[in-house]
Design a protein around this motif. Structure first.
Motif, PDB file in Angstrom:
ATOM      1  N   UNK A  27       6.742   4.621  -7.519  1.00 49.08           N
ATOM      2  CA  UNK A  27       6.472   3.616  -8.549  1.00 49.08           C
ATOM      3  C   UNK A  27       5.871   2.393  -7.863  1.00 49.08           C
ATOM      4  N   UNK A  28       4.566   2.353  -7.778  1.00 52.18           N
ATOM      5  CA  UNK A  28       3.875   1.396  -6.917  1.00 52.18           C
ATOM      6  C   UNK A  28       4.223  -0.054  -7.236  1.00 52.18           C
ATOM      7  N   UNK A  43       6.838   2.304   0.253  1.00 50.93           N
ATOM      8  CA  UNK A  43       5.940   3.409   0.592  1.00 50.93           C
ATOM      9  C   UNK A  43       6.315   4.637  -0.243  1.00 50.93           C
ATOM     10  N   UNK A  44       5.394   5.577  -0.402  1.00 52.37           N
ATOM     11  CA  UNK A  44       5.697   6.787  -1.182  1.00 52.37           C
ATOM     12  C   UNK A  44       6.819   7.596  -0.554  1.00 52.37           C
ATOM     13  N   UNK A  45       7.579   8.250  -1.409  1.00 51.23           N
ATOM     14  CA  UNK A  45       8.690   9.100  -0.978  1.00 51.23           C
ATOM     15  C   UNK A  45       8.265  10.560  -1.079  1.00 51.23           C
ATOM     16  N   UNK A  75       2.233   0.931 -12.752  1.00 52.19           N
ATOM     17  CA  UNK A  75       1.750   2.239 -12.304  1.00 52.19           C
ATOM     18  C   UNK A  75       2.793   2.998 -11.501  1.00 52.19           C
ATOM     19  N   UNK A  76       2.830   4.315 -11.712  1.00 54.80           N
ATOM     20  CA  UNK A  76       3.733   5.191 -10.967  1.00 54.80           C
ATOM     21  C   UNK A  76       3.071   6.561 -10.852  1.00 54.80           C
ATOM     22  N   UNK A  77       3.451   7.301  -9.826  1.00 52.21           N
ATOM     23  CA  UNK A  77       2.875   8.629  -9.613  1.00 52.21           C
ATOM     24  C   UNK A  77       3.943   9.600  -9.141  1.00 52.21           C
ATOM     25  N   UNK A  78       3.932  10.774  -9.732  1.00 56.22           N
ATOM     26  CA  UNK A  78       4.765  11.897  -9.301  1.00 56.22           C
ATOM     27  C   UNK A  78       3.812  13.053  -9.029  1.00 56.22           C
ATOM     28  N   UNK A  79       3.747  13.472  -7.779  1.00 55.37           N
ATOM     29  CA  UNK A  79       2.747  14.455  -7.360  1.00 55.37           C
ATOM     30  C   UNK A  79       3.410  15.691  -6.781  1.00 55.37           C
ATOM     31  N   UNK A 137      -2.529   9.764   0.485  1.00 55.90           N
ATOM     32  CA  UNK A 137      -3.489   9.492  -0.593  1.00 55.90           C
ATOM     33  C   UNK A 137      -3.024   8.328  -1.449  1.00 55.90           C
ATOM     34  N   UNK A 138      -1.739   8.336  -1.878  1.00 57.22           N
ATOM     35  CA  UNK A 138      -1.229   7.266  -2.723  1.00 57.22           C
ATOM     36  C   UNK A 138      -1.254   5.928  -1.994  1.00 57.22           C
ATOM     37  N   UNK A 139      -0.940   5.933  -0.710  1.00 57.22           N
ATOM     38  CA  UNK A 139      -0.963   4.689   0.060  1.00 57.22           C
ATOM     39  C   UNK A 139      -2.368   4.121   0.132  1.00 57.22           C
TER      40      UNK A 139
END
Length: 280
Positions: free
Chosen positions: A156-157, A192-194, A221-225, A232-234
């Motif tokens: 969750x950026x 940072x992304x988990x 903004x949030x991302x679940x990949x 990439x998210x960073x």
């Protein structure tokens, strides 16, 4: 691409010769006597999928045949689109829309929208337990977002960047196919992304975070990949990819023919539509 019932996903490694996923926009146009035009659009625009494979292997054929004929499962199926980077829903990935897209304890958090849809959603943290006030990103159909074996990336950026000092942990809560909680994977660094590996027996994941201070927090903004997308998210930062969603689907069309020249393999076609229910 992964397809199947919850907890029984199969990866179809053969590339489809046809892969279409078009939203059913269904916008209606109205013209007044004076010539002015207005439009109306439904709040939900389900996507329709059309897929075709040539010379599919027998084991994959058997799996899809059982799904299409509803031999052992009738509920909404899971279809994980390989083109989807972020499997949160569109507005959910932007922190907008219906606040019921989030899970929280009413004794700790009050969620509300700031205006007319699609408005931003705000979390008012009123009470903080020892572990922190939890806010989770919900799936509309299942206990969590469907996941295959492998890894998952969660970030969750807006919280991780703007409020990292107020976050005690990013959590990935794992659930079985029956909806029972199995375990939780935690990362204390929210900046940072988990990345976490899907544990054995897990069919769904519910991403969440825990806040350690009272106050107002605007969801953004949030991302679940699926897979390790941390680098990439960073690199994209606040421009996280828009959520594609992964709603339940139902098979509405099925074509099955022997591959010319070799009946061991089959040419398969599927038509699917996003659904909220698939009973009967």
């Amino acid at each position: 691409m992964w397809i199947g019932a919850a907890g029984n996903l199969r990866q179809i490694k053969d590339g489809a010769t046809k892969f279409e996923r078009s939203p059913e926009v269904s916008v209606k146009e109205f013209r007044s006597l004076a010539g002015g035009v207005t439009t109306w659009a439904p709040s939900v625009m389900p996507r329709r999928y059309s897929l075709e494979w040539e010379a599919m292997a027998p084991a994959d054929v058997a799996h899809i045949d059982a799904l299409a004929r509803r031999i052992s499962y009738t509920g909404p199926l899971v279809l994980l689109d390989p083109l989807a980077v972020n499997i949160l829903s569109g507005r959910q990935s932007e922190g907008k829309g219906d606040f019921r897209q989030w899970e929280y304890s009413a004794s700790e958090v009050t969620m509300y929208a700031t205006g007319a849809a699609p408005s931003s959603v705000v979390a008012n943290v009123t009470s903080v337990p020892t572990a922190g006030a939890a806010i989770g990103w919900k799936h509309p159909t299942w206990a969590g977002f469907p996941v295959p074996a492998g890894s998952v990336t969660w970030w969750p950026w807006s919280f991780g960047y703007s409020h990292a000092a107020k976050i005690s942990g990013l959590d990935l809560k794992w659930y079985s196919a029956g909806g029972s909680w199995l375990s939780t994977t935690t990362q204390t660094d929210a900046s940072r992304p988990m990345v976490a590996t899907v544990p054995s027996g897990a069919a769904f994941v519910l991403p969440s975070l825990r806040i350690t201070a009272t106050g107002f927090y605007t969801l953004s903004r949030a991302a679940l990949c699926l897979g390790d997308a941390a680098a990439y998210l960073t690199s994209v930062g606040s421009s996280l990819p828009l959520g594609e969603g992964c709603p339940g689907v139902s098979i509405t069309g099925y074509r099955h023919a022997a591959t010319p020249g070799d009946g061991t393999y089959r040419d398969i076609g599927l038509d699917l539509v996003e659904v909220t229910s698939a009973t009967g």
